[in-house]
Design a protein around this motif. Sequence first.
Motif, PDB file in Angstrom:
ATOM      1  N   GLY A 182      15.430 -21.152  -6.138  1.00 22.48           N
ATOM      2  CA  GLY A 182      14.281 -20.892  -5.790  1.00 22.48           C
ATOM      3  C   GLY A 182      13.236 -22.701  -6.241  1.00 22.48           C
ATOM      4  N   LEU A 183      12.263 -22.922  -5.346  1.00 24.21           N
ATOM      5  CA  LEU A 183      10.606 -23.915  -5.662  1.00 24.21           C
ATOM      6  C   LEU A 183      10.374 -23.415  -6.271  1.00 24.21           C
ATOM      7  CD1 LEU A 183      10.517 -24.024  -1.593  1.00 24.21           C
ATOM      8  CD2 LEU A 183      11.930 -25.588  -3.395  1.00 24.21           C
ATOM      9  N   PRO A 184       9.703 -24.252  -7.870  1.00 25.00           N
ATOM     10  CA  PRO A 184       8.612 -24.079  -8.533  1.00 25.00           C
ATOM     11  C   PRO A 184       7.438 -23.900  -8.543  1.00 25.00           C
ATOM     12  CG  PRO A 184       9.195 -26.338  -8.941  1.00 25.00           C
ATOM     13  CD  PRO A 184      10.600 -25.733  -8.124  1.00 25.00           C
ATOM     14  N   VAL A 185       6.697 -23.471  -8.716  1.00 24.17           N
ATOM     15  CA  VAL A 185       5.001 -22.971  -8.521  1.00 24.17           C
ATOM     16  C   VAL A 185       3.881 -23.598  -9.570  1.00 24.17           C
ATOM     17  CG1 VAL A 185       3.093 -21.263  -8.275  1.00 24.17           C
ATOM     18  CG2 VAL A 185       4.986 -20.517  -7.730  1.00 24.17           C
ATOM     19  N   SER A 186       3.737 -25.068  -8.391  1.00 25.04           N
ATOM     20  CA  SER A 186       2.296 -25.755  -9.374  1.00 25.04           C
ATOM     21  C   SER A 186       1.558 -25.474 -10.115  1.00 25.04           C
ATOM     22  CB  SER A 186       2.917 -27.314  -8.407  1.00 25.04           C
ATOM     23  OG  SER A 186       2.451 -26.976  -7.737  1.00 25.04           O
ATOM     24  N   GLU A 187       1.010 -24.621  -9.553  1.00 25.11           N
ATOM     25  CA  GLU A 187      -0.951 -24.393 -10.125  1.00 25.11           C
ATOM     26  C   GLU A 187      -0.965 -22.689  -9.743  1.00 25.11           C
ATOM     27  OE1 GLU A 187      -4.163 -25.350  -7.261  1.00 25.11           O
ATOM     28  OE2 GLU A 187      -2.224 -27.204  -7.036  1.00 25.11           O
ATOM     29  N   ASP A 188      -1.431 -22.165 -10.762  1.00 26.82           N
ATOM     30  CA  ASP A 188      -2.138 -21.195  -9.648  1.00 26.82           C
ATOM     31  C   ASP A 188      -2.378 -20.446  -8.932  1.00 26.82           C
ATOM     32  OD1 ASP A 188      -1.191 -20.111 -12.607  1.00 26.82           O
ATOM     33  OD2 ASP A 188      -3.127 -19.973 -13.697  1.00 26.82           O
ATOM     34  N   GLY A 189      -2.258 -19.683  -7.929  1.00 27.94           N
ATOM     35  CA  GLY A 189      -2.786 -19.689  -6.371  1.00 27.94           C
ATOM     36  C   GLY A 189      -2.471 -20.251  -5.300  1.00 27.94           C
ATOM     37  N   ALA A 190      -1.704 -21.226  -6.111  1.00 28.41           N
ATOM     38  CA  ALA A 190      -0.750 -21.987  -4.995  1.00 28.41           C
ATOM     39  C   ALA A 190      -0.574 -21.522  -3.426  1.00 28.41           C
ATOM     40  CB  ALA A 190       0.003 -22.761  -5.500  1.00 28.41           C
ATOM     41  N   PRO A 191      -1.172 -21.576  -2.376  1.00 31.17           N
ATOM     42  CA  PRO A 191      -0.745 -21.057  -1.593  1.00 31.17           C
ATOM     43  C   PRO A 191       0.519 -20.895  -0.881  1.00 31.17           C
ATOM     44  CG  PRO A 191      -1.932 -22.320  -0.727  1.00 31.17           C
ATOM     45  CD  PRO A 191      -1.596 -23.590  -2.095  1.00 31.17           C
ATOM     46  N   ILE A 192       1.330 -20.663  -0.788  1.00 29.75           N
ATOM     47  CA  ILE A 192       2.869 -20.474  -0.642  1.00 29.75           C
ATOM     48  C   ILE A 192       3.177 -19.302   0.221  1.00 29.75           C
ATOM     49  CG2 ILE A 192       3.442 -21.089  -2.775  1.00 29.75           C
ATOM     50  CD1 ILE A 192       4.581 -17.581  -3.149  1.00 29.75           C
ATOM     51  N   SER A 193       2.653 -18.484   1.123  1.00 32.99           N
ATOM     52  CA  SER A 193       2.646 -17.720   1.994  1.00 32.99           C
ATOM     53  C   SER A 193       1.506 -16.846   2.300  1.00 32.99           C
ATOM     54  CB  SER A 193       4.007 -16.858   1.850  1.00 32.99           C
ATOM     55  OG  SER A 193       4.176 -15.900   2.591  1.00 32.99           O
ATOM     56  N   PRO A 194       1.268 -16.887   3.799  1.00 32.44           N
ATOM     57  CA  PRO A 194       0.138 -15.564   3.874  1.00 32.44           C
ATOM     58  C   PRO A 194       0.001 -14.448   3.697  1.00 32.44           C
ATOM     59  CG  PRO A 194       0.998 -16.225   5.973  1.00 32.44           C
ATOM     60  CD  PRO A 194       1.636 -17.237   5.284  1.00 32.44           C
ATOM     61  N   ARG A 195       1.428 -14.242   3.598  1.00 35.26           N
ATOM     62  CA  ARG A 195       1.925 -12.983   2.917  1.00 35.26           C
ATOM     63  C   ARG A 195       2.713 -12.332   1.702  1.00 35.26           C
ATOM     64  NH1 ARG A 195       5.201 -14.052   7.529  1.00 35.26           N
ATOM     65  NH2 ARG A 195       4.732 -12.970   9.207  1.00 35.26           N
ATOM     66  N   ILE A 196       1.459 -14.012   0.839  1.00 33.03           N
ATOM     67  CA  ILE A 196       1.505 -13.474  -0.834  1.00 33.03           C
ATOM     68  C   ILE A 196       0.358 -13.562  -1.320  1.00 33.03           C
ATOM     69  CG2 ILE A 196       2.617 -14.390  -3.394  1.00 33.03           C
ATOM     70  CD1 ILE A 196       4.481 -12.836  -1.535  1.00 33.03           C
ATOM     71  N   ALA A 197      -0.323 -13.068  -1.978  1.00 33.63           N
ATOM     72  CA  ALA A 197      -2.231 -13.134  -2.051  1.00 33.63           C
ATOM     73  C   ALA A 197      -1.830 -14.175  -3.331  1.00 33.63           C
ATOM     74  CB  ALA A 197      -2.624 -11.874  -2.697  1.00 33.63           C
ATOM     75  N   PRO A 198      -2.506 -15.024  -3.059  1.00 31.78           N
ATOM     76  CA  PRO A 198      -2.983 -15.925  -4.280  1.00 31.78           C
ATOM     77  C   PRO A 198      -3.288 -15.847  -5.801  1.00 31.78           C
ATOM     78  CG  PRO A 198      -4.252 -16.941  -2.297  1.00 31.78           C
ATOM     79  CD  PRO A 198      -3.978 -15.251  -2.008  1.00 31.78           C
ATOM     80  N   GLU A 199      -3.720 -14.075  -6.259  1.00 32.18           N
ATOM     81  CA  GLU A 199      -3.938 -13.671  -7.221  1.00 32.18           C
ATOM     82  C   GLU A 199      -2.863 -13.617  -7.704  1.00 32.18           C
ATOM     83  OE1 GLU A 199      -5.986 -10.928  -4.073  1.00 32.18           O
ATOM     84  OE2 GLU A 199      -6.291 -13.089  -4.466  1.00 32.18           O
ATOM     85  N   GLU A 200      -1.531 -13.336  -7.452  1.00 29.21           N
ATOM     86  CA  GLU A 200      -0.352 -12.731  -7.165  1.00 29.21           C
ATOM     87  C   GLU A 200       0.551 -14.294  -7.777  1.00 29.21           C
ATOM     88  OE1 GLU A 200       1.544 -10.045  -4.902  1.00 29.21           O
ATOM     89  OE2 GLU A 200       0.304 -11.243  -3.437  1.00 29.21           O
ATOM     90  N   VAL A 201       0.323 -15.493  -7.471  1.00 29.14           N
ATOM     91  CA  VAL A 201       1.170 -17.115  -7.745  1.00 29.14           C
ATOM     92  C   VAL A 201       0.532 -17.249  -8.853  1.00 29.14           C
ATOM     93  CG1 VAL A 201       1.779 -18.828  -7.015  1.00 29.14           C
ATOM     94  CG2 VAL A 201       1.041 -17.025  -5.699  1.00 29.14           C
ATOM     95  N   HIS A 202       1.299 -17.363  -9.776  1.00 27.89           N
ATOM     96  CA  HIS A 202       1.525 -17.832 -10.795  1.00 27.89           C
ATOM     97  C   HIS A 202       2.483 -19.286 -11.569  1.00 27.89           C
ATOM     98  CE1 HIS A 202      -1.934 -15.105 -11.517  1.00 27.89           C
ATOM     99  NE2 HIS A 202      -1.186 -14.251 -11.643  1.00 27.89           N
ATOM    100  N   LEU A 240       8.757 -14.108  -4.023  1.00 24.78           N
ATOM    101  CA  LEU A 240       8.270 -15.196  -5.342  1.00 24.78           C
ATOM    102  C   LEU A 240       9.267 -14.325  -6.489  1.00 24.78           C
ATOM    103  CD1 LEU A 240       5.844 -16.183  -6.655  1.00 24.78           C
ATOM    104  CD2 LEU A 240       4.614 -14.450  -6.400  1.00 24.78           C
ATOM    105  N   ILE A 241       9.272 -14.636  -7.647  1.00 22.88           N
ATOM    106  CA  ILE A 241       9.969 -14.478  -8.623  1.00 22.88           C
ATOM    107  C   ILE A 241       9.006 -14.507 -10.223  1.00 22.88           C
ATOM    108  CG2 ILE A 241      11.967 -15.078 -10.311  1.00 22.88           C
ATOM    109  CD1 ILE A 241      13.277 -16.116  -7.454  1.00 22.88           C
ATOM    110  N   SER A 242       9.176 -14.012 -10.699  1.00 22.26           N
ATOM    111  CA  SER A 242       7.510 -13.737 -11.868  1.00 22.26           C
ATOM    112  C   SER A 242       8.544 -14.764 -13.275  1.00 22.26           C
ATOM    113  CB  SER A 242       8.044 -12.796 -12.620  1.00 22.26           C
ATOM    114  OG  SER A 242       8.894 -12.292 -13.362  1.00 22.26           O
ATOM    115  N   SER A 243       8.018 -15.674 -14.058  1.00 27.12           N
ATOM    116  CA  SER A 243       8.300 -16.867 -14.311  1.00 27.12           C
ATOM    117  C   SER A 243       8.935 -16.200 -15.137  1.00 27.12           C
ATOM    118  CB  SER A 243       6.918 -17.250 -15.151  1.00 27.12           C
ATOM    119  OG  SER A 243       5.875 -16.507 -15.874  1.00 27.12           O
ATOM    120  N   ASP A 244       9.273 -15.366 -16.011  1.00 24.88           N
ATOM    121  CA  ASP A 244      10.135 -15.036 -17.140  1.00 24.88           C
ATOM    122  C   ASP A 244      12.103 -14.215 -15.819  1.00 24.88           C
ATOM    123  OD1 ASP A 244       9.665 -12.543 -16.012  1.00 24.88           O
ATOM    124  OD2 ASP A 244       9.353 -11.342 -18.075  1.00 24.88           O
ATOM    125  N   GLY A 245      11.880 -14.181 -14.933  1.00 22.85           N
ATOM    126  CA  GLY A 245      13.440 -14.466 -14.231  1.00 22.85           C
ATOM    127  C   GLY A 245      13.045 -12.561 -13.775  1.00 22.85           C
TER     128      GLY A 245
END
Length: 123
Positions: A65-85, A106-111
Amino acid sequence: MTSKPSTPEEALTAVGLPVPNAELTLSEGIVNTELLEWSLRVTFTGSAETVQTWMADAFGEGTNGLPVSEDGAPISPRIAPEEVHTGMRWESGSNPRDPNATYTVLISSDGTDVVVAAARTTR
């Protein structure tokens, strides 16, 4: 118009993703507009190995998967920014047989925790 999936397995299949060997939960999606036939979320938790096996089945061996680079990154309108870390991973795409059926994973940091935001548009 296709009918709204009634089980998490149907929702994953509708967007062209395999069903993991895990307990699945189905809920309504966070975005619903007049352009959507349906919007659902499938969530599951499994060992890192279970999630990695599912990722390989879904996207090919060695895909993390692609890494999330910052908290709240806008990866999709169907994933809330507060879910993204930072440290999480994500993928998006559509069902090759039905391009109107799309997903963002979206996959948690611990996988171990997975959210699949699945939807089908009318266009």
